[in-house]
Design a protein around this motif. Structure first.
Motif, mmCIF file in Angstrom:
data_model
loop_
_atom_site.group_PDB
_atom_site.id
_atom_site.type_symbol
_atom_site.label_atom_id
_atom_site.label_comp_id
_atom_site.label_asym_id
_atom_site.label_seq_id
_atom_site.Cartn_x
_atom_site.Cartn_y
_atom_site.Cartn_z
ATOM 1 N N LEU A 28 -131.590 24.087 11.462
ATOM 2 C CA LEU A 28 -131.366 23.568 10.143
ATOM 3 C C LEU A 28 -131.254 22.166 10.294
ATOM 4 N N LEU A 29 -130.665 21.809 11.379
ATOM 5 C CA LEU A 29 -130.350 20.307 11.727
ATOM 6 C C LEU A 29 -131.649 19.416 11.563
ATOM 7 N N LEU A 30 -132.594 20.060 12.004
ATOM 8 C CA LEU A 30 -133.875 19.519 11.940
ATOM 9 C C LEU A 30 -134.412 19.100 10.718
ATOM 10 N N ILE A 31 -133.741 19.857 9.683
ATOM 11 C CA ILE A 31 -134.140 19.693 8.247
ATOM 12 C C ILE A 31 -133.115 18.334 7.586
ATOM 13 N N VAL A 32 -131.948 18.739 7.796
ATOM 14 C CA VAL A 32 -130.976 17.648 7.065
ATOM 15 C C VAL A 32 -131.195 16.295 7.305
ATOM 16 N N LYS A 33 -130.985 15.381 6.270
ATOM 17 C CA LYS A 33 -130.916 14.127 6.643
ATOM 18 C C LYS A 33 -129.606 13.491 6.437
ATOM 19 N N GLY A 34 -129.345 12.446 7.369
ATOM 20 C CA GLY A 34 -127.998 11.749 7.311
ATOM 21 C C GLY A 34 -127.206 12.095 8.211
ATOM 22 N N ASP A 35 -126.359 11.149 8.722
ATOM 23 C CA ASP A 35 -125.601 11.379 10.012
ATOM 24 C C ASP A 35 -124.525 12.478 9.646
ATOM 25 N N THR A 36 -123.903 12.174 8.328
ATOM 26 C CA THR A 36 -122.846 12.840 7.880
ATOM 27 C C THR A 36 -123.031 14.421 7.651
ATOM 28 N N ALA A 37 -124.180 14.644 6.998
ATOM 29 C CA ALA A 37 -124.796 15.973 6.687
ATOM 30 C C ALA A 37 -124.683 16.718 8.187
ATOM 31 N N ALA A 38 -125.313 16.063 8.925
ATOM 32 C CA ALA A 38 -125.746 16.648 10.458
ATOM 33 C C ALA A 38 -124.309 16.746 11.170
ATOM 34 N N ARG A 39 -123.271 16.147 10.919
ATOM 35 C CA ARG A 39 -122.061 16.347 11.353
ATOM 36 C C ARG A 39 -121.652 17.591 10.956
ATOM 37 N N TRP A 40 -121.666 17.667 9.581
ATOM 38 C CA TRP A 40 -121.070 18.924 8.844
ATOM 39 C C TRP A 40 -121.889 20.039 9.244
ATOM 40 N N VAL A 41 -122.975 19.882 9.466
ATOM 41 C CA VAL A 41 -123.980 21.190 9.890
ATOM 42 C C VAL A 41 -123.224 21.641 11.122
ATOM 43 N N GLY A 42 -123.299 20.649 12.050
ATOM 44 C CA GLY A 42 -122.886 21.168 13.428
ATOM 45 C C GLY A 42 -121.429 21.552 13.369
ATOM 46 N N PHE A 43 -120.597 21.150 12.594
ATOM 47 C CA PHE A 43 -119.224 21.553 12.642
ATOM 48 C C PHE A 43 -119.192 22.901 12.070
ATOM 49 N N GLY A 44 -119.977 23.063 11.165
ATOM 50 C CA GLY A 44 -119.814 24.480 10.219
ATOM 51 C C GLY A 44 -120.037 25.626 11.076
ATOM 52 N N VAL A 45 -121.516 25.189 11.639
ATOM 53 C CA VAL A 45 -121.940 26.456 12.434
ATOM 54 C C VAL A 45 -121.159 26.643 13.525
ATOM 55 N N SER A 46 -120.739 26.021 14.147
ATOM 56 C CA SER A 46 -119.755 26.129 15.399
ATOM 57 C C SER A 46 -118.328 26.658 14.715
ATOM 58 N N ALA A 47 -117.808 26.362 13.801
ATOM 59 C CA ALA A 47 -116.851 26.887 13.121
ATOM 60 C C ALA A 47 -117.047 28.417 12.639
ATOM 61 N N LEU A 48 -118.207 28.813 12.086
ATOM 62 C CA LEU A 48 -118.838 29.937 11.585
ATOM 63 C C LEU A 48 -118.766 30.918 12.995
ATOM 64 N N VAL A 49 -119.182 30.257 14.111
ATOM 65 C CA VAL A 49 -119.334 30.896 15.555
ATOM 66 C C VAL A 49 -117.885 31.615 15.648
ATOM 67 N N LEU A 50 -116.740 30.260 15.467
ATOM 68 C CA LEU A 50 -115.493 30.686 15.781
ATOM 69 C C LEU A 50 -115.042 31.994 15.031
ATOM 70 N N VAL A 51 -115.293 31.845 13.825
ATOM 71 C CA VAL A 51 -114.781 32.938 12.872
ATOM 72 C C VAL A 51 -115.392 34.392 13.392
ATOM 73 N N LEU A 52 -116.904 34.214 13.487
ATOM 74 C CA LEU A 52 -117.547 35.416 13.973
ATOM 75 C C LEU A 52 -116.656 36.072 15.271
ATOM 76 N N PHE A 53 -116.440 34.959 16.246
ATOM 77 C CA PHE A 53 -115.691 35.543 17.371
ATOM 78 C C PHE A 53 -114.472 35.827 17.191
ATOM 79 N N ALA A 54 -113.531 35.392 16.076
ATOM 80 C CA ALA A 54 -112.293 35.849 15.842
ATOM 81 C C ALA A 54 -112.592 37.271 15.568
ATOM 82 N N VAL A 55 -113.524 37.632 14.535
ATOM 83 C CA VAL A 55 -113.565 39.003 14.151
ATOM 84 C C VAL A 55 -113.872 40.001 15.273
ATOM 85 N N CYS A 56 -114.749 39.490 16.088
ATOM 86 C CA CYS A 56 -115.151 40.157 17.322
ATOM 87 C C CYS A 56 -113.924 40.286 18.091
ATOM 88 N N PHE A 57 -113.169 39.305 18.490
ATOM 89 C CA PHE A 57 -111.862 39.510 19.222
ATOM 90 C C PHE A 57 -110.968 40.443 18.679
#
Lengths: 488, 100, 525, 641
Positions: free
Chosen positions: C20-49
């Motif tokens: 997804l990051l390969l598509i988005v433009k702009g630094d801020t958007a990239a930061r949000w994508v990175g953070f968002g995805v890792s946060a989503l992983v955290l949420v998934l993980f919490a469910v798992c845990f």
């Protein structure tokens, strides 16, 4: 001699016939200046046709050209090899288009010779007789002599061609003499007959002839696959040759020689294992060592890739020792992957230099990561693959290869090979360092404009193939296994 | 009847002489001739063996080799001419810009 | 057990994010994508845990499908108590790290996010793999993002550091690769089946001498990454990701070296313990001599990593549980320390301790956080590291008192070098003009550090949830590890019957004094 | 039973809450002090409740474990967060919260003007929390939590004025020296766990002596080394004098009344272990006695008012350990309590003086230097009177608090180890001397302030003097809780209260009443002699001692026996050198250099081979031919197998 004409199965040589015809057509069409721009695409089309023909024959089982004196056989092994050669040629054509235009060598003969070379390689792969092998080799070699020297005005190209020619012809002499000795030993140049001679009772003189013949053949083939100490031409020739030709040289001609080597050692000379296994293992390790160690100190990219290709030849030699189907299959698999990798590596250089960007040394790549992100990314993928880091095909290939070696009981060899492949990381990664972690010394005066579409297509294909095979190698592995299934 | 081993020795000598020529002569043309000599040494073996076995295929091979050799020489001479055009010399030990 | 393939989602979601990051433009958007995805992983993980059943001790959420059949490789993932904890800290640290480096990384932001996400994938893959081949794939594959992260976003001399790191790591893992292949080969010989299933390979009985060499090969791979002295010299230059590597390598020790080579451990474990203890002191001593904050943290990591290894090779419940807790806490404390230091350096652009001083009054919030991370690194009770360190020492003490004592001196030295750093950076007079103008932490930075602090205190005050999560798994691992070895699994049975040594014939209360400790250590064995 | 004490977790928690509120919710310096005091006061009230509840129980039931939650469980290792309520911990809680409360109140006056007083009060509250955890924990590990926690607070508070380099250094020194003790302490805990399989007091102490027998000496000595660090016993005392860099109330609370006594508490708590090892007991007693003498000797000549008090604290702590070492644990704790009263008072009085002089003295004159004081008696009457009472108490003059506790210690020493008794007696004289020296130099004689300065000196505010007065009362009458048997049978309330705790010990030998009385008189005489000496020198200006005492002896005392310098030379310097050596030589040169060398070797091999690549095609052919010959020779059997 049989008075009646032997029954001939023309289908057995269908791929070769198609290839030779294709080359001839391209040669003829190339005579007309007005078709000049279309030649590469015609070549691609014809190569594709031959590919389809080859694919069509896959899995049909071995079909001999003639019952009496087989000369050539069409089995999965030769077909898979032919397909690899064709794929290599397709990629070469793609990266050649802009390069050839930029260097004004975009003439019909260029592509015709390329296809001739492929037909020669295909012939080598299919040969079941030393003589067809020799003929295929010469078709390949003569085409390559011309291709390497194709940039007539370029002193480097000329020098490379001359060196390759002199040494190649020299090596041909060895091969021919070796063939003569084998002929003397067994009364025939057919693989089967030679194998039978080996299997039966044999006198000391015959044994000596067989061993001498094998030794001389190994010298000649070793030359083609740049096995140490017959490797010295490699860096010079790669450096001098037009970059797409160097790519082709490092993949196709090496692959062809390997295919022959597999056939010879696995199905003809297993009887002499005691003699050639120690020899090949020492030479393989030497090859790996010299290739990797010298590559460490290279700054010229083409020379670096040349030494790297020497080292890879060394890896591919190793599983021959295992003598198992796994071993042969792993070499085939490695060859396929290796073709994609080296095409990618040389292809990047070709695409760059086609646009007038310097790419001779590492310095020229400084800052490529920000100047040409896609190109740099492709080169990075290729280099990681060459280094054997997952998730690239290079890793799978190495894994399979060293597995075969270990399963064959050669843990020490595997360990040495692995350690040297660790050394190799240094020079591959150094290129990556230059691309991504060094700013460009000064903004190089690049010719504006886009990189050639065809070249980029080829590169993307290679990179994608490398990644895809790295993650899902199953299909290709099965193909490689299927290819060696028919080898005795 | 001259035993076949004589031919073989002669062919080996031819081969080695040719190889030596390749190694020691500076002139590219003469080097080419050395290579031809090597091939002919091999050819002689073929013929000798074919004669001994009483089979024709060895002879046929020799013809093929001669043809191949001719093609090679053609290419070789072309390359030497290009060399002379580019550098004004046919001494191959002066052709050493690609190295290290 | 569950409907969704949780583990695969956790593993592969970051890759999707990278695409997804390969598509988005702009630094801020990239930061949000990175953070968002890792946060989503955290949420998934919490469910798992939340769905994880700790008492089972078996891998859970197992997914298995054929992958490379001709090589006997399958895609087989699952999480047991140990892996879920380590994956958990990874899932937690990732969004925090991305948030923490929000503005610190200002060049090539998109690429940075891509590589961070790719690394998360490989890390999760390592923790969840139940197939040795898959494990190795992730293990090696991690080098690529790591190489770029060190090389591009590292500090001075980073390209060289990245290369050095890569070479070190690869030499280690190549040895491991050879061992992996050999293992599969041995299994094939014994059972006629080609497989890389860890569970199957655990059952393999291998001659002791072969085990020894295979174990060494595995240890080489892990020791380089932990890193253990003397394979550590890449670390000071490539500290950025040290914490991650400790986690991985220690996991490798626990997951592979222990259960695969029980016989070899009889010889190797004491050796490893000794080397680890030496490493603790060595790293601490060198940290003492540093005036560069980064190098100081690097050597302190080496020292702490020694503790982790020590715990693992204590080969008992206390040691291993302590090691895992210590890994988790290291990620928080050293990670926090380094993150905080990066924030400081972002403001002042120097790693030299002597360039600071007197920051307490200019940037109190930062100073408070730095203090907390410093104290956590020092191993103050009530903070996370103490639990791990103490359990490790308890574990090692049962094996060898002398080694435990040497290791414990690391506690003293840690206080010295850490507080020395703190004194130089935060205390003392405010002499430099440029230090007077430093901004204190922003809300974002405060939030990141506060989150880590919260976990540091949680683990320190109430570590039982974490300990309980892995207890059954560690027990199972020890049963596996001790299946052939002669030593009984100390710490698994009530101590009252097992661990009490026979009464010393020298008599109680005799004037033996502290000198008697070496003898005692022999008695207990 | 347990339920009725279930509220005790509030006792440590309330100060923690106070710290929390001050850190996160409060920005107002005025309110911060209030918050801190209220929380501590609440804790104090709860402790009182505990005390009365405990008294209400039959003696044998006065030991209650209150489990809050399970803290660390790993395999066989299980430790709870649980509190032990018994007379010993109750006494400690009373001292900690009681004296602590007074010091908190005093701090409002002393620190109220400081810009950072919010931080100050949060540290102080945090300290109360840690100290209460230390004394209340029912297992070694929880004690260790408090142990390190108070160390941390000590570190923070010593370095409170961290912009002063000396304060920052002193904080670090305190923490590190304490860590050395903690290192031994941890080892002790590990040994206990290894052999006894538990860290809970009840289980460890109740365990069969045979279980711990093989290591009992090692265990107790290791624990004692921990105590030496925390309680500043020779040779780990070096941090305490430096710790005076902190604000004075801190010195009163942490470095006099509570934290430094943790070691004594710990030894008393572990009396069951110590009693099993004669060696350890001897070591404790000797270290205590030596420390007492040693520190008193240094205190004789110091000019910094707080340093004198610091060394005096070290010396008094030595007394306490001496008591424990001779088996008089009750006496040790008794002295701990009375010492908390009078030493806190002394520090706070000194603080009052310093506070007054800080504002009065010209720039560049040290408000802590005794040579800058004198004649303050009339200027600061409340301070003077309360300090006088405290000085009498510490000097051991009957009937002030110190007399009773010190007497009991000396009695114990006399019974068990007469040599140590002599040391104690001598120390008593020195104590009286240096304390009165301090008093005379500060308050007595001619003032050494100039007129401007004198006019500026003011008695401290009420908020500071009221705690002084209260403590003065306690210092005066505090001793009556433990009146010896010789005076009144059964009036030893203190001993009686603690008796259940120490019931497991063998009955102490008690000398006859007459001997006891003689000892008391001797002690009093020694104290009187000390006072007389101080009076002669510092009020009368008699130089008799200058002539009597060799100069070297004086210098030795003034330079604190060069202990810091010796440590610098023997430990700090070498460690630093070793560290640098490890880094520069071992790490950079040998390990990293070795790797570089390996890399260079490979590279040079590469270069060597590379330059065989001459570019001359005939050389390549030659290489091929040689290779071919080798191959041919090998394969046809000329060369090899």
């Amino acid at each position: 001699m049989n008075s009646a004409l032997p029954a001939i199965n023309i289908y057995a040589v269908m791929p070769q016939i198609v290839l030779v015809s294709a080359a001839t057509v391209v040669l003829i069409v190339g005579l007309f200046e007005r078709f000049r721009k279309g030649i590469p695409y015609l070549s691609l089309l014809l190569l594709a046709v031959s590919g389809v023909v080859a694919v069509n024959q896959l899995g049909r089982g071995p079909v001999a050209f003639s019952d009496v004196s087989p000369m050539m056989v069409m089995d999965d092994f030769s077909l898979v090899a032919t397909l690899v050669f064709i794929a290599g040629a397709v990629l070469t054509v793609l990266i050649s288009i802009s390069y050839a235009e930029a260097r004004s060598i975009d003439r019909g003969e260029y592509y015709a010779l390329l296809i001739f070379a492929v037909s020669g390689m295909s012939m080598m792969a299919a040969s079941t007789d030393l003589f067809t092998f020799f003929l295929g080799l010469e078709v390949l070699s003569i085409s390559l002599y011309v291709l390497i020297g194709f940039e007539q005005r370029d002193a480097g190209s000329n020098e490379g061609a001359l060196k390759y020619f002199l040494l190649g012809a020299f090596a041909s002499g060895f091969i021919l003499y070796g063939m003569a000795l084998l002929y003397g030993a067994s009364g025939s140049t057919e693989y089967d007959v030679i194998a039978r001679t080996l299997g039966g009772e044999r006198s000391d003189a015959v044994n000596l002839l067989l061993l001498g013949g094998l030794g001389l053949l190994l010298v000649g083939i070793g030359f083609k696959i740049s096995m140490v100490p017959f490797h010295a031409w490699t860096p010079d020739v790669y450096q001098g040759a037009p970059t797409p030709v160097a790519a082709f040289l490092s993949t196709g001609s090496k692959a062809a020689a390997f295919v022959v080597l597999i056939r010879l050692l696995v199905s003809v000379f297993p009887g002499l294992q005691m003699e050639w296994i120690p020899l090949i293992s020492v030479l393989a390790i030497l090859t790996i060592a010299v290739g990797n160690v010298v590559a460490l100190v290279q700054t010229n990219l083409k020379r670096l890739l040349a030494y790297s290709s020497i080292a890879h030849a060394g890896y591919m030699l190793l599983p021959l020792m295992a003598g198992s189907q796994d071993g042969s299959a792993s070499i085939v698999f490695y060859l396929i992957v290796y073709t994609a990798m080296n095409m990618g590596a040389f292809g990047v250089l070709a695409v760059l230099s086609a646009r007038g960007m310097p790419c001779a040394t590492m310095d020229d790549l400084a800052g490529l990561g920000s100047r040409r992100p896609l190109l740099a990314a492709i080169l990075a993928v290729v280099l990681f693959s060459l280094a054997g880091i997952p998730p690239t095909a290079g890793f799978m290939a190495k894994f399979y290869l060293f597995s075969a070696l270990v399963y064959g009981g050669y843990v020490e060899l595997a360990l040495i090979g692995l350690l040297f492949s660790g050394v190799s990381l240094y020079y591959y990664l150094r290129v990556v360092v230059w691309m991504y972690m060094r700013p460009a010394a000064e903004a190089p005066a690049e010719a504006a404009g886009r990189l050639s579409f065809s070249g980029m297509t080829a590169l993307c294909l290679s990179a994608l193939a490398i990644l895809a095979v790295g993650v899902f190698p199953s299909e290709l592995l099965q193909l490689a296994e299927q290819a060696v299934m028919t080898l005795p | 009847m001259i035993p076949v081993s004589y031919y073989l020795v002669l062919s080996a000598v031819l081969f080695l002489v040719g190889a030596t020529g390749v190694l020691v002569r500076r002139n590219a043309i003469i080097v080419l001739m050395g290579i031809e000599l090597m091939l002919n040494g091999a050819n002689l073996s073929f013929v000798a063996f074919a004669r001994q076995f009483g089979m024709a295929d060895g002879h046929i091979y020799v013809f093929l080799v001669i043809t191949v050799a001719a093609a090679e020489v053609a290419i070789g001479l072309a390359l030497v001419i290009l060399l002379f055009r580019n550098r004004g010399t046919v001494n191959i030990d002066e052709v050493r810009s690609l190295r290290w | 057990m569950t409907e969704l393939p949780y583990l695969s989602l956790i593993i592969w979601l970051p890759v999707l994010g990278a695409v997804l990051l390969l598509i988005v433009k702009g630094d801020t958007a990239a930061r949000w994508v990175g953070f968002g995805v890792s946060a989503l992983v955290l949420v998934l993980f919490a469910v798992c845990f939340g769905a994880f059943e700790a008492h089972l001790g078996e891998p859970q959420f197992v997914e298995r499908m054929p992958w490379i059949e001709s090589l006997g490789v399958s895609y087989h993932v699952g999480a047991d108590g140990i892996s879920i904890l380590l994956a958990g800290i990874t899932a937690l640290m990732w969004p925090l790290a991305l948030l923490g480096t929000w503005t610190i990384v200002s060049e090539r932001v998109r690429a940075y996010q891509v590589f961070m996400l790719l690394m998360e994938t490989t890390l999760m893959g390592v923790f969840f793999s139940l197939d040795l081949f898959l494990f190795f794939l992730f293990w090696e594959g991690m080098l690529i993002p790591m190489y770029f992260l060190i090389g591009i976003w590292g500090y001075e001399n980073s390209a060289r550091a990245a290369l050095k790191f890569f070479l070190f790591a690869v030499f280690g893992s190549l040895l491991m690769l050879a061992a992996v292949i050999t293992l599969a080969f041995l299994y094939h010989q014994a059972h006629g089946v080609l497989t890389f299933e860890m569970a199957a390979l655990y059952q393999l009985s291998i001659p002791a001498d072969v085990q020894f060499w295979l174990a060494l090969a595995f240890i080489a791979a892990f020791a380089v990454k932990v890193p253990m002295v003397p394979f550590h010299t890449w670390l000071p230059d490539a500290i950025v990701l040290a914490v991650v590597l400790v986690k991985m390598a220690a996991y490798g020790f626990i997951r592979l070296t222990l259960p695969l080579f029980p016989d070899a451990l009889v010889e190797l474990a004491p050796l490893m313990c000794a080397v680890a203890a030496a490493g603790i002191v060595y790293g601490a001593l060198i940290a003492l001599a540093q005036s560069d904050i980064r190098r100081m943290i690097a050597y302190s990591t080496i020292s702490h990593a020694g503790f982790v290894v020590l715990g693992v090779f204590a080969l008992n419940q206390h040691g291993i549980q302590g090691a895992v807790v210590h890994i988790v806490s290291l990620a928080l404390s050293t990670g926090g320390l380094f993150l905080a230091a990066m924030m400081l350096v972002q403001r002042r652009n120097t790693w030299d301790m002597d360039a600071y001083g007197g920051l307490w009054h200019t940037i109190p919030v930062f100073s408070a956080f730095l203090l907390l991370f410093t104290l956590a690194s020092v191993g103050l009770p009530g903070l996370s590291s103490f639990v791990g360190e103490f359990l490790i020492l308890v574990g090692v003490f049962q094996q060898n008192i002398l080694i435990a004592a040497v290791a414990a001196t690391g506690v003293i030295l840690a206080a010295v070098y850490m507080l020395r750093m703190y004194r130089k950076v935060v205390f003392g007079p405010l002499t430099r003009e440029e230090n007077k103008r430093i901004r204190d932490l922003s809300f974002r930075e405060t939030a990141v550090l506060a989150c880590m602090t919260l976990f540091i205190i949680w683990i320190g005050v109430y570590p039982n949830p974490f300990l309980r999560t892995m207890e059954a798994s560690v027990q199972k691992l020890l049963v596996q590890t001790h299946r052939l070895a002669e030593t009984p699994p100390a710490g698994m049975v009530p101590v009252s019957t097992e661990s009490i040594p026979p009464a010393d014939p020298a008599g109680p209360g005799g004037p033996s004094g502290p000198d008697a400790t070496p003898e005692i250590s022999q008695d207990t064995r | 039973m347990t339920e009725s004490f279930s509220y005790v977790w509030l006792i440590p928690f309330l100060p923690l809450l106070g710290a929390f509120i001050n850190v996160f919710c409060n920005r107002n310096p005025r309110v911060s002090g209030m918050i801190a005091c209220v929380t501590v006061a609440a804790s104090f009230l709860l402790v009182l409740a505990v005390f009365f509840q405990l008294i209400g129980l039959p003696e044998e039931d006065r030991s209650v474990d209150v489990v809050v939650y399970s803290w660390i469980t790993a395999g066989t290792f299980a430790v709870d967060v649980a509190f032990l309520i018994d007379p010993l911990s109750t006494v400690m809680m009373l001292v900690v919260t009681g004296v602590g409360l007074l010091i908190h109140v005093y701090s409002i006056g002393y620190m109220g003007k400081d810009t950072c007083c919010v931080r100050y009060f949060s540290y102080l509250n945090l300290f109360m929390f840690a100290m209460l955890i230390l004394v209340m924990g029912n297992n070694f590990l929880l004690m260790f939590v408090g142990w390190e926690g108070v160390g941390l607070c000590s570190y923070l508070l010593i370095g409170f004025w961290c912009e002063r380099q000396s304060a920052a250094n002193a904080g670090m020194k305190a923490f590190v020296v304490n860590r050395i003790g903690d290192f031994a302490f941890i080892l002790g805990l590990l040994l206990i766990f290894l052999y006894a399989g538990s860290l809970t007091y009840a289980e460890v102490f109740a365990a069969d002596p045979a279980v711990l027998a093989p290591v009992i000496t090692a265990v107790t000595l290791l624990l004692f080394i921990g105590a030496m660090g925390k309680s500043a016993q020779v040779p780990l005392h070096v941090w305490l004098p430096d710790a005076m860099e902190g604000p004075t109330p801190v010195s009163a609370l942490i470095h006099a009344a509570t934290m430094v006594t943790a070691g004594v508490y710990m030894v008393a708590r572990c009396h069951a272990l110590f009693a099993q090892s004669a060696t350890a007991m001897t070591v404790v007693a000797v270290v205590g006695a030596v420390t007492a003498l040693f520190a008193a000797y240094i205190a004789l000549t110091q000019y910094d008012i707080k340093r004198v008090l610091a060394y005096s604290t070290v010396s008094q702590l030595g007394y306490m350990f001496l008591a424990c070492g001779v088996g008089y644990f009750t006496a040790g704790i008794f002295h701990l309590v009375t010492h908390a009263f009078f030493k806190a008072l002394l520090f706070m009085g000194a603080g009052s003086v310093i506070h007054a002089l800080e504002h009065a003295l010209e720039k560049g004159r040290d408000p802590q230097d005794l040579r800058n004081m004198g004649g303050l008696r009339d200027l600061m009457p409340v301070t003077y009177k309360s300090m006088l009472l405290a000085t009498l108490a510490i000097a051991g003059i009957a009937p002030f608090a110190g007399f009773f506790s010190k007497d009991l210690i000396l009695l114990g020493a006399f019974v068990n180890a007469p040599v140590l008794w002599l040391v104690g007696l001598l120390t008593g004289a020195m104590t009286a001397f240096y304390m009165f020296r301090l008093l005379f130099m500060t308050f007595g004689g001619e003032t050494r302030l100039n007129r401007d300065e004198t006019e500026k000196v003011r008695e401290s505010s009420r908020v500071m003097t009221i705690p002084l007065v209260l403590l003065a009362v306690l210092s005066t009458v505090g001793g009556f809780i433990g009146i010896p048997h010789v005076f009144a049978e059964g009036m030893d309330r203190f001993g009686g209260f603690l008796a259940p705790v120490f019931s497991g010990l063998p009955e102490a030998q008690v000398p006859s009443a007459s001997v006891e009385l003689v000892l008391m008189v001797l002690a009093l005489l020694m104290a009187a002699a000390g006072i007389w000496g101080a009076y002669t020198v510092y009020i009368r200006g008699n130089t008799v001692f200058d002539r009597l005492v060799p100069r070297a002896l004086y210098t030795l005392s003034l330079e604190k026996l060069y202990v810091d310098e010796i440590y610098d030379a023997v430990i700090v310097g070498p460690v630093r050198k070793i560290a640098r050596g490890c880094w520069r030589i071992l790490d950079s040169a040998i390990i990293d250099g070795g790797l570089t060398l390996a890399a260079l070797t490979v590279r040079s091999m590469g270069n060597a081979i590379r330059y065989t690549q001459t570019g001359v095609v005939q050389n390549y052919a030659l290489i091929m031919v040689i290779g071919a010959l080798v191959v041919f020779a090998y394969i046809t059997g000329f060369l090899g197998p």
